[in-house]
Every structure is written in C-alpha cells, then in structure tokens.
Design a protein around this motif. Structure first.
Motif, PDB file in Angstrom:
ATOM      1  N   UNK A  49       0.800  -1.224   0.000  1.00 61.12           N
ATOM      2  CA  UNK A  49       0.000   0.000   0.000  1.00 61.12           C
ATOM      3  C   UNK A  49       0.834   1.276   0.000  1.00 61.12           C
ATOM      4  N   UNK A  50       2.015   1.238   0.621  1.00 63.56           N
ATOM      5  CA  UNK A  50       2.731   2.491   0.838  1.00 63.56           C
ATOM      6  C   UNK A  50       4.137   2.552   0.249  1.00 63.56           C
ATOM      7  N   UNK A  51       4.835   1.434   0.152  1.00 64.01           N
ATOM      8  CA  UNK A  51       6.228   1.481  -0.318  1.00 64.01           C
ATOM      9  C   UNK A  51       6.305   1.272  -1.826  1.00 64.01           C
ATOM     10  N   UNK A  84       9.171  11.137   0.222  1.00 65.41           N
ATOM     11  CA  UNK A  84       8.164  10.066   0.373  1.00 65.41           C
ATOM     12  C   UNK A  84       7.612  10.035   1.798  1.00 65.41           C
ATOM     13  N   UNK A  85       8.479  10.065   2.781  1.00 70.31           N
ATOM     14  CA  UNK A  85       8.031  10.028   4.175  1.00 70.31           C
ATOM     15  C   UNK A  85       7.253  11.291   4.541  1.00 70.31           C
ATOM     16  N   UNK A  86       7.702  12.438   4.043  1.00 70.23           N
ATOM     17  CA  UNK A  86       6.993  13.690   4.339  1.00 70.23           C
ATOM     18  C   UNK A  86       5.582  13.654   3.767  1.00 70.23           C
ATOM     19  N   UNK A  87       5.440  13.118   2.561  1.00 68.42           N
ATOM     20  CA  UNK A  87       4.103  13.017   1.972  1.00 68.42           C
ATOM     21  C   UNK A  87       3.206  12.067   2.739  1.00 68.42           C
ATOM     22  N   UNK A  88       3.771  10.951   3.195  1.00 70.45           N
ATOM     23  CA  UNK A  88       2.984   9.979   3.950  1.00 70.45           C
ATOM     24  C   UNK A  88       2.610  10.501   5.342  1.00 70.45           C
ATOM     25  N   UNK A  89       3.403  11.419   5.890  1.00 73.30           N
ATOM     26  CA  UNK A  89       3.147  11.910   7.246  1.00 73.30           C
ATOM     27  C   UNK A  89       1.836  12.675   7.360  1.00 73.30           C
ATOM     28  N   UNK A  90       1.294  13.112   6.229  1.00 70.95           N
ATOM     29  CA  UNK A  90       0.009  13.831   6.273  1.00 70.95           C
ATOM     30  C   UNK A  90      -1.168  12.898   6.536  1.00 70.95           C
ATOM     31  N   UNK A  91      -0.981  11.611   6.242  1.00 70.61           N
ATOM     32  CA  UNK A  91      -2.095  10.668   6.362  1.00 70.61           C
ATOM     33  C   UNK A  91      -1.856   9.547   7.372  1.00 70.61           C
ATOM     34  N   UNK A  92      -0.606   9.265   7.700  1.00 75.27           N
ATOM     35  CA  UNK A  92      -0.296   8.117   8.548  1.00 75.27           C
ATOM     36  C   UNK A  92       0.178   8.555   9.928  1.00 75.27           C
ATOM     37  N   UNK A 147       3.085   4.090  12.110  1.00 72.83           N
ATOM     38  CA  UNK A 147       3.023   3.498  10.773  1.00 72.83           C
ATOM     39  C   UNK A 147       4.166   4.004   9.907  1.00 72.83           C
ATOM     40  N   UNK A 148       4.523   5.281  10.053  1.00 75.13           N
ATOM     41  CA  UNK A 148       5.671   5.820   9.322  1.00 75.13           C
ATOM     42  C   UNK A 148       6.948   5.079   9.700  1.00 75.13           C
ATOM     43  N   UNK A 149       7.110   4.791  10.979  1.00 73.30           N
ATOM     44  CA  UNK A 149       8.276   4.026  11.429  1.00 73.30           C
ATOM     45  C   UNK A 149       8.291   2.634  10.795  1.00 73.30           C
ATOM     46  N   UNK A 150       7.112   2.029  10.681  1.00 72.80           N
ATOM     47  CA  UNK A 150       7.030   0.677  10.114  1.00 72.80           C
ATOM     48  C   UNK A 150       7.392   0.668   8.627  1.00 72.80           C
ATOM     49  N   UNK A 151       6.871   1.635   7.849  1.00 73.46           N
ATOM     50  CA  UNK A 151       7.149   1.608   6.411  1.00 73.46           C
ATOM     51  C   UNK A 151       8.602   2.011   6.137  1.00 73.46           C
ATOM     52  N   UNK A 152       9.159   2.900   6.953  1.00 73.59           N
ATOM     53  CA  UNK A 152      10.588   3.216   6.809  1.00 73.59           C
ATOM     54  C   UNK A 152      11.433   1.981   7.114  1.00 73.59           C
ATOM     55  N   UNK A 153      11.020   1.227   8.140  1.00 75.03           N
ATOM     56  CA  UNK A 153      11.750   0.014   8.501  1.00 75.03           C
ATOM     57  C   UNK A 153      11.710  -1.007   7.369  1.00 75.03           C
ATOM     58  N   UNK A 154      10.579  -1.133   6.695  1.00 69.62           N
ATOM     59  CA  UNK A 154      10.464  -2.063   5.573  1.00 69.62           C
ATOM     60  C   UNK A 154      11.453  -1.684   4.476  1.00 69.62           C
ATOM     61  N   UNK A 155      11.492  -0.398   4.129  1.00 69.96           N
ATOM     62  CA  UNK A 155      12.418   0.052   3.086  1.00 69.96           C
ATOM     63  C   UNK A 155      13.867  -0.109   3.543  1.00 69.96           C
ATOM     64  N   UNK A 156      14.149   0.257   4.783  1.00 73.10           N
ATOM     65  CA  UNK A 156      15.506   0.149   5.316  1.00 73.10           C
ATOM     66  C   UNK A 156      16.010  -1.289   5.265  1.00 73.10           C
ATOM     67  N   UNK A 198      12.565   9.514  10.656  1.00 76.23           N
ATOM     68  CA  UNK A 198      11.107   9.403  10.535  1.00 76.23           C
ATOM     69  C   UNK A 198      10.445  10.691  11.006  1.00 76.23           C
ATOM     70  N   UNK A 199       9.638  11.333  10.169  1.00 77.93           N
ATOM     71  CA  UNK A 199       8.941  12.550  10.608  1.00 77.93           C
ATOM     72  C   UNK A 199       7.776  12.208  11.531  1.00 77.93           C
ATOM     73  N   UNK A 200       7.252  13.207  12.182  1.00 79.96           N
ATOM     74  CA  UNK A 200       6.064  12.998  13.012  1.00 79.96           C
ATOM     75  C   UNK A 200       4.844  12.893  12.119  1.00 79.96           C
ATOM     76  N   UNK A 201       4.007  11.911  12.398  1.00 81.43           N
ATOM     77  CA  UNK A 201       2.802  11.723  11.602  1.00 81.43           C
ATOM     78  C   UNK A 201       1.572  12.253  12.299  1.00 81.43           C
ATOM     79  N   UNK A 202       0.447  11.820  11.836  1.00 81.56           N
ATOM     80  CA  UNK A 202      -0.810  12.241  12.455  1.00 81.56           C
ATOM     81  C   UNK A 202      -0.913  11.649  13.858  1.00 81.56           C
ATOM     82  N   UNK A 203      -1.514  12.391  14.738  1.00 80.97           N
ATOM     83  CA  UNK A 203      -1.686  11.917  16.106  1.00 80.97           C
ATOM     84  C   UNK A 203      -2.734  10.812  16.134  1.00 80.97           C
ATOM     85  N   UNK A 204      -2.356   9.674  16.670  1.00 80.39           N
ATOM     86  CA  UNK A 204      -3.297   8.561  16.761  1.00 80.39           C
ATOM     87  C   UNK A 204      -4.250   8.729  17.928  1.00 80.39           C
TER      88      UNK A 204
END
Length: 363
Positions: free
Chosen positions: A77-79, A99-107, A111-120, A142-148
């Motif tokens: 879905x994300x990578x 890529x991470x900055x764009x995803x931070x608006x929605x995730x 979750x940002x930490x998880x998708x960065x870890x997958x790519x890493x 990893x940037x700060x994402x949306x507050x859960x």
C-alpha cells in the motif's frame, strides 16, 4: 568489463551505456573504479520493488504469520506504489525524505516508522547481496505523523456497569478477567486451566490464595512479552466465581462438540476448543460493551488493561505496586510512561500518613 565469476566459473560482465560515446565511457569508468576499490558492481536495472519483494519473501523467516501479512500489506500500500519503479542504485535520500513527508500527512508516526523500517531492511538485504553499494535510508529520519487515538481507561462508573452485566458467556468472563487482573489480551488468549488455581492453599505458611500463572502468550515463541511479564497473580473473588462458571461452560461445550473438540485446555476457546484470534476477541468484547450501554466503537480490548491501572491508581496504589502487577519490564518508569494519563499525578502517601499522625485540631 568482466567484474567477477559465478560459482560455476561463468564470467560476470557489466557494460556502460549512454546516449553518446562519452556518456558510455563515463559509465564504464564508474565500473572500473568500483572494481579497483574492491566494491561489487551494483546491477543497473534492479528496482526498489524487487528489493522489497525479495525481503518479504526471504527476510521474514521465523516471524509470525500475522507479522508477515502486516508487513506485506504496508509494503503493497505504501512502499511499492510510491518508490517501486525507482532503480535502487538511483534512489536518493531526498527521494526517501519526500516520500516520508508526503505519507506523514495521512499516517501515524508508528506506521511511518514501520514503512521506513520495511524500506531500510529491504535495501540492507540488497546491499548485502551486492545489488546496491549504500543504504540511503540510513540518512533519513522518521517525521512525526498524524496523532493517533490515545488509549483510554474506563471510569469507575463504566467499569461497574460493565461488571454488572450478565457474564454467563465466554467473552463476558474474558472481560471480567481482563479488567480485574490487568492481563494482556495476548496472555488471556493463551491462558490454560493448568495455570489456574481456584482454591489455593489456605493451610500453607504463608497461605497461598487462589491465583493464575501468567507465563505464556499467543506470540510466536509462546512466551510473554518480556521476561518480567511472567508473573503469578492472586485472583479477586469475582474472578474466581466467573472462572468456575467458565469451566462448567467449557465442560458443556466439550460434551456438545464430541469428536470435533480440540483438547488444548484453553480457558477461553471457541465452541470446538480452538483458540480465539484477535478478531474473535474484538467482536465479543464489543458485544459485552454494547450490552452494558457503552459505545463499543470507542474501545479496544487492550484498554481493559489501561482501565485496571487507572482504577488501582485512583484507589491509592503506588506506581511500583501497579508495575509489579502488570509485569512491566522497566518497572514503574514504563508504567508511568505508557499509562501516564491514568496514573495519579500527585504522590500523596506522605500527606495521608501525616494527617493520620497529626490530625488538624478543631478551632
């Protein structure tokens, strides 16, 4: 240029190509420099998608199926849609940052930490197999994402309403035990009758109360989250009664199931004795909350544990005592960090004691 040989002796050839002769020579010089410096020559056409799919196929050996499926979904879905077509050797830190900055608006940040870890991890695996010379993901944070949604705790009134409902079902008993013992949902799902003692030993010195051993979970290795999570806790009277009723209920289910029964000795099981999965527990938990007049959509099963901590803290129990009961590896520091909104902010033990020693004089 020949850059090496395969195990069977076949030459490994790399070419330099470009729109002009000069560009082609420049590419070939890059290959020559890499070989002279002792570096493997990365494949030109190897893409981020190939690296990610290779990691999903071979890099998750030994992980639980649920973990593998979660990582696959996040990658799909994300990578891969965003970076998959990019050649791995051309992937830059700027690409990853954007890529991470764009995803931070929605995730969320998690979750940002998880998708960065997958790519890493995918690039790291490719690097170890000479598909790319460096891992640019290491240069990106990893940037700060949306507050859960923050975890919540039931109030005393809500907890009493929940316990006041009919608990003559497996999920009703599950809710009672989760709320009154603070056991994790993965620990309750793995609880077996061999680890439950509903009578204790009152004649022992000191007396042994009715208790349960929280020594296992539904994790892949069967162990609890941490070593300190393995604990034996006394059972409140309400839990003893509920568990006796649950044992009788399980006996009736075993008779009805007959040959279809799976004898796993589980305290909480399906009608054929098999274990409950997370989805089963969520649905059953919501039914119990709805029956108690609580909006089930706003709660998750793990918040029974948060409610346990909150209720104990409100009753005056210290953070250290609560940490021992819930099995936190880092002791009271973890309890305060994770449950800081439920822990009393004011330490009033000293004031309470002094008020008892020196009561205020009437004037």
């Amino acid at each position: 240029m020949t850059v090496g040989y395969t195990p069977d002796g076949k030459r490994i050839v790399r070419s330099g190509s470009g729109r002009t002769k000069t560009a082609a020579k420049a590419k070939l010089r890059e290959i020559v420099r890499a070989v002279e410096d002792g570096h493997a020559v990365a494949e030109h056409g190897y893409t981020v998608e190939q690296a990610v799919r290779d990691w999903l196929t071979y890099g998750l050996t030994g992980r639980a199926e649920s973990t593998i499926e979660t990582r696959r979904i996040l990658a799909e879905q994300h990578v891969i849609p965003a970076l998959g077509a990019r050649k791995l050797r051309e992937l830059s830190a700027e690409d990853v940052d954007r890529w991470l900055a764009g995803k931070s608006r929605d995730l969320s940040t998690r979750t940002l930490q998880d998708i960065r870890s997958i790519l890493l991890r995918s690039v790291k695996r490719a690097q170890a197999r000479d598909k790319v010379q460096r891992n640019v993901v290491l240069l990106c944070s990893t940037p700060s994402g949306r507050t859960g949604r923050p975890s919540k705790a039931l109030t005393f009134a809500q907890a009493r309403a929940l316990l006041g409902r009919d608990d003559a079902t497996t999920y009703g008993a599950y809710v009672v035990l989760g709320l009154l013992t603070g056991a994790r949902t993965e620990e309750l799902r793995a609880l077996v009758w061999a680890d439950v003692d509903l009578t204790g030993n009152p004649d022992a010195d000191p007396p042994v109360p009715p208790h349960m051993k929280v020594w296992r979970s539904v994790r892949l290795d069967g162990d609890t989250k941490t070593r300190k999570s393995r604990r034996t806790i006394a059972l409140p009277s309400r839990c003893i009664a509920v568990l006796r009723a649950q044992r009788a209920r399980m006996d009736r289910q075993r008779v009805r199931a007959g040959a279809r029964w799976h004898g796993h000795d589980l305290v909480f099981a399906s009608e054929t004795g098999t274990g409950l999965d997370a989805a089963n527990v969520r649905r059953g938990f919501r039914r119990v909350l709805t029956a108690a007049g609580i909006d089930a959509a706003e709660w998750t099963p793990r918040e029974l544990r948060h409610s346990f901590v909150s209720l104990l803290s409100d009753s005056g129990m210290t953070v250290d005592q609560i940490a021992r009961l819930v099995g936190h590896a880092g002791g009271s520091s973890v309890t305060e960090l994770v449950y800081r909104k439920q822990i009393r902010p004011v330490i009033d033990d000293g004031a309470t004691t002094m008020n008892g020693l020196f009561p205020e004089e009437q004037r």
